[in-house]
Scaffold this active site. Structure first.
Site, mmCIF file in Angstrom:
data_model
loop_
_atom_site.group_PDB
_atom_site.id
_atom_site.type_symbol
_atom_site.label_atom_id
_atom_site.label_comp_id
_atom_site.label_asym_id
_atom_site.label_seq_id
_atom_site.Cartn_x
_atom_site.Cartn_y
_atom_site.Cartn_z
ATOM 1 N N ARG A 53 0.846 -1.190 0.000
ATOM 2 C CA ARG A 53 0.000 0.000 0.000
ATOM 3 C C ARG A 53 0.883 1.242 0.000
ATOM 4 O O ARG A 53 2.090 1.156 0.142
ATOM 5 C CB ARG A 53 -0.932 0.007 1.214
ATOM 6 N N GLY A 54 0.229 2.405 -0.142
ATOM 7 C CA GLY A 54 0.981 3.654 -0.244
ATOM 8 C C GLY A 54 1.159 3.955 -1.726
ATOM 9 O O GLY A 54 1.476 3.058 -2.518
ATOM 10 N N ALA A 55 0.975 5.237 -2.067
ATOM 11 C CA ALA A 55 0.901 5.625 -3.481
ATOM 12 C C ALA A 55 2.040 5.055 -4.335
ATOM 13 O O ALA A 55 1.812 4.469 -5.398
ATOM 14 C CB ALA A 55 0.866 7.143 -3.578
ATOM 15 N N ARG A 105 -7.291 0.153 -6.750
ATOM 16 C CA ARG A 105 -7.254 1.309 -5.833
ATOM 17 C C ARG A 105 -7.412 2.557 -6.709
ATOM 18 O O ARG A 105 -6.439 3.060 -7.284
ATOM 19 C CB ARG A 105 -5.902 1.398 -5.085
ATOM 20 N N GLN A 204 -2.166 3.318 9.796
ATOM 21 C CA GLN A 204 -0.864 3.252 9.114
ATOM 22 C C GLN A 204 0.192 4.060 9.872
ATOM 23 O O GLN A 204 1.374 3.753 9.798
ATOM 24 C CB GLN A 204 -0.980 3.783 7.680
ATOM 25 N N ASP A 245 -1.693 11.052 -2.693
ATOM 26 C CA ASP A 245 -2.116 9.944 -3.549
ATOM 27 C C ASP A 245 -2.433 10.416 -4.963
ATOM 28 O O ASP A 245 -2.250 9.676 -5.923
ATOM 29 C CB ASP A 245 -3.314 9.240 -2.913
ATOM 30 N N ASN A 255 -5.072 12.916 -0.190
ATOM 31 C CA ASN A 255 -4.194 12.117 0.673
ATOM 32 C C ASN A 255 -5.091 11.433 1.704
ATOM 33 O O ASN A 255 -6.311 11.632 1.718
ATOM 34 C CB ASN A 255 -3.137 13.003 1.336
ATOM 35 N N LYS A 256 -4.492 10.628 2.533
ATOM 36 C CA LYS A 256 -5.248 9.827 3.503
ATOM 37 C C LYS A 256 -6.261 10.670 4.263
ATOM 38 O O LYS A 256 -5.971 11.799 4.657
ATOM 39 C CB LYS A 256 -4.257 9.161 4.466
HETATM 40 O O1 MRU Z 1 -4.623 3.726 1.788
HETATM 41 P P1 MRU Z 1 -3.131 3.785 1.773
HETATM 42 O O2 MRU Z 1 -2.466 3.335 3.007
HETATM 43 O O3 MRU Z 1 -2.550 3.183 0.530
HETATM 44 O O4 MRU Z 1 -2.947 5.324 1.751
HETATM 45 C C1 MRU Z 1 -2.152 5.974 0.914
HETATM 46 C C2 MRU Z 1 -1.093 6.560 1.669
HETATM 47 O O5 MRU Z 1 -0.147 5.884 1.951
HETATM 48 C C3 MRU Z 1 -1.156 7.916 2.132
HETATM 49 O O6 MRU Z 1 -2.261 8.628 1.809
HETATM 50 C C4 MRU Z 1 0.154 8.538 1.848
HETATM 51 O O7 MRU Z 1 0.265 9.693 2.533
HETATM 52 C C5 MRU Z 1 0.391 8.709 0.372
HETATM 53 S S1 MRU Z 1 2.044 8.594 -0.120
HETATM 54 C C6 MRU Z 1 2.703 7.069 0.256
#
Ligand code: MRU
Length: 359
Positions: A53-55, A105, A204, A245, A255-256
């Site tokens: 996970r993570g962008a 995603r 996270q 993201d 973003n999250k």
């Molecule tokens: O849902 P996730 O854990 O995949 O969320 C995305 C993220 O990791 C965050 O929003 C993050 O800040 C983006 S950059 C890795």
């Protein structure tokens, strides 16, 4: 990054076998395990279930998954051949597998950036798809490292930084985005402190960011998501760095979930709010953030909690009133006006300067 003295990428692919290995982020921080995806469907499953996970990591995974689809679709016969030699059925398979990967995603821009590049390369040959996916992963690291180098200039001895979610090396192939400046600053010998938002509902921050910072020996504390205004109002935070993201052309940033609130509060108290992300996260086809698709995830993430019991056995417990349902938007969009600057591989840039970089 190093775990117990051994260097790891978050995700990697064996070009010969097509097997993708990834650090299982659902197992962390309680155990360190590697998950293997043997085909593109297993990789899609790993993305949906957030094993990776993570962008940035999602982008790498999607690129590798697309390459796996070319290997699978070519079934040996098409390997090394030209685009003209793919059959109609093979071409249809590549399109449908691409659609499947892109549906995993929907918010993360890097996912689409990767499938586009690897799909285009794969039309030449499956090997070209794999090479392109490997190149993307290498670029992912180079961009993140540069973000770290440039962003480290913001950190001085005594800095107190707040971050949300996990935009560390687990969220990329290495280094990370929001945490990369901290890792480089640490290498430079700077001493600073990090507040890691726990980041409900999947935590996270509490699980992954805290684990990374601990591993890197960076002093930190996990704070409840709703502590931000309190900390900022008491002068306990010098600046905020988060990842992204998807960024629209005008700088509005997905973003999250919970990021937007932090940005509003930071502006209220005159605290700089930075977004760290590579250009591959910017979607220049979107004028503003209202067009960014927001993923909605299962209500179970809000209603239940998972973790090991005292004997180390993984348990899931319900933590909300029985019978109640939950709404679970995974991201929010912070309008550009709240963002002090974007820490990118091309420099620290203001929102109104992003469009200067359109190719
Ligand atoms: O849902 P996730 O854990 O995949 O969320 C995305 C993220 O990791 C965050 O929003 C993050 O800040 C983006 S950059 C890795």
């Amino acid at each position: 990054m190093y775990i117990a003295g051994k260097h790891y990428r978050t995700i990697w692919m064996d070009s010969e076998t097509g097997i993708i290995s990834m650090i299982d982020q659902n197992a962390l921080p309680f155990s360190f395990e590697i998950f293997e995806a043997k085909n593109y469907k297993e990789t899609c499953h790993a993305i949906i279930k957030m094993i990776t996970r993570g962008a940035g990591a999602i982008g790498a995974a999607a690129g590798f998954a697309m390459a796996q689809a070319f290997y699978e679709g070519a079934r040996g016969e098409g390997r090394g051949t030209n685009y003209e030699k793919y059959t109609k059925e093979q071409l249809e398979f590549f399109v449908s597998s691409r659609n499947e990967i892109e549906a995993t995603r929907p918010t993360a821009r890097n996912l689409f950036y990767a499938t586009e590049r690897v799909y285009t390369a794969g039309l030449k040959s499956p090997e070209a798809a794999v090479n392109e996916a490997q190149k993307l992963a290498d670029e992912n690291i180079a961009d993140a490292k540069r973000i770290g180098e440039l962003g480290s200039s913001l950190i001085t001895n005594g800095s107190r930084i707040l971050t949300h979610c996990n935009a560390g090396w687990l969220g990329f192939v290495d280094y990370g985005s929001a945490l990369a400046p901290m890792y480089i600053a640490k290498e430079q010998g700077k001493e600073f402190f990090v507040y890691a938002d726990e980041t409900r509902p999947r935590n996270q921050g509490a699980r992954l960011t805290a684990w990374e910072l601990q591993n890197e020996g960076i002093p930190h504390k996990i704070v409840p998501d709703n502590a931000g205004a309190h900390l900022m109002s008491r002068g306990m935070v010098d600046f905020v760095i988060v990842g992204a993201d998807r960024i629209a052309a005008n700088g509005d940033t997905a973003n999250k979930i919970g990021t937007f609130e932090k940005a509003i509060v930071a502006k209220e108290f005159g605290i700089p709010f930075y977004v760290a992300a590579p250009f591959s996260t910017i979607d220049f086809s979107l004028m503003d953030g209202t067009q960014i698709p927001i993923e909605e995830r299962s209500e179970d993430e809000v209603l239940t909690y998972s973790g090991p019991d005292s004997e180390g056995i993984l348990r899931t417990i319900r933590m909300a009133s029985p019978g109640s349902h939950a709404l679970n938007p995974a991201f929010d969009v912070t309008p550009a006006k709240y963002i002090t600057g974007f820490i990118t591989e091309k420099g620290i840039i203001k929102s109104n300067e992003l469009s200067r970089f359109i190719l």
